[in-house]
Write an enzyme that holds these catalytic residues in place. Sequence first.
Site, PDB file in Angstrom:
ATOM      1  CE  LYS A   1     -15.123 -26.697  25.226  1.00 35.76           C
ATOM      2  NZ  LYS A   1     -13.704 -26.691  24.787  1.00 35.76           N
TER       3      LYS A   1
ATOM      4  CB  CYS B   1      -5.821 -38.569  33.926  1.00 40.58           C
ATOM      5  SG  CYS B   1      -6.728 -40.066  33.467  1.00 40.58           S
TER       6      CYS B   1
ATOM      7  CB  CYS C   1      -1.295 -45.123  36.526  1.00 39.79           C
ATOM      8  SG  CYS C   1      -2.445 -45.015  35.134  1.00 39.79           S
TER       9      CYS C   1
ATOM     10  CB  CYS D   1      -2.781 -41.229  39.666  1.00 39.65           C
ATOM     11  SG  CYS D   1      -4.525 -40.818  39.861  1.00 39.65           S
TER      12      CYS D   1
ATOM     13  CB  CYS E   1      -8.280 -45.422  38.615  1.00 41.26           C
ATOM     14  SG  CYS E   1      -8.623 -45.155  36.863  1.00 41.26           S
TER      15      CYS E   1
END
Length: 303
Positions: free
Chosen positions: A211, A281, A288, A291, A297
């Site tokens: 990463k 998230c 949620c 969102c 999702c």
Amino acid sequence: MNAVGVRMVTRSRSRGPGAGQQGSREKPAPLRREEAAAGRKSYSPVKRQRKAQRLNVAYEASEGEKGEGVEHLQSPAWEPQDWRQQLENIRTMRSGKDAPVDQLGVEHCYDLSAPPKVRRYQVLLSLMLSSQTKDQVTAGAMQRLRARGLTVDSILQMDDSTLGTLIYPVGFWRNKVKYIKQTSAILQQRYDGDIPASLAELVALPGVGPKMAHLAMAVAWGTVSGIAVDTHVHRIVNRLRWTRKATKSPEETRRALEEWLPRELWSEINGLLVGFGQQTCLPLHPRCQACLNRALCPAAHGL
């Protein structure tokens, strides 16, 4: 050619019009009336022998055969359901650019007035500090280091105790003191104080993972070498089912994501999902209800 796992496809090639369209399932276009008349000969009772049709066989090539003129049979690429709409919704939710990563991420931790070589070193150092550490803590450590004059030489001249005091409380700070010293010595000896310009050389440095290396290539060198996947990206990709099957590590997630995500989106996806993971998230108790993807999702129905 290895006979195991070979698929054979047969196609017939006629010598009539359209014979050049090999492998096409469409019938040749019928001749126009005047063309047919021009090509028509007088009737002859003599029976002509039909010419044998040639059989054209195409095999699905293995990896070793690619590029050798063998026709390849490709299956349709897999992609997650609704991913484009999900991505657009995340862009909308992140349009304010007000997550910690937007203000304190690696792009904001180096000295813009420093020479290019020093800036690249500071980018790499901030990434090494950021592992398992919040952006706010990483930014604070970088600020203290830069106040001392953050270069390869200054780090090598600094004793371990002082370096540890300056970077504390980043995660695993004792290990990072050791890795920073080792990496800085390598950079001075092999790269004249600069950082490597290739992914393979970056991940070979002590304390530098995939990463960090992908982000260093993007921020320090302006090259997109792959998708940088941290815990936020790993978590969100699995919640959205953006992989064929659940993945167990960020590196596994990176490979699965790169299989289908268009390359032009690779540079965007890390910052987009990291900020989304910091604000909406969340690892525990994700928001949620706030969102835009709550109806799209798969994980939202089970949380």
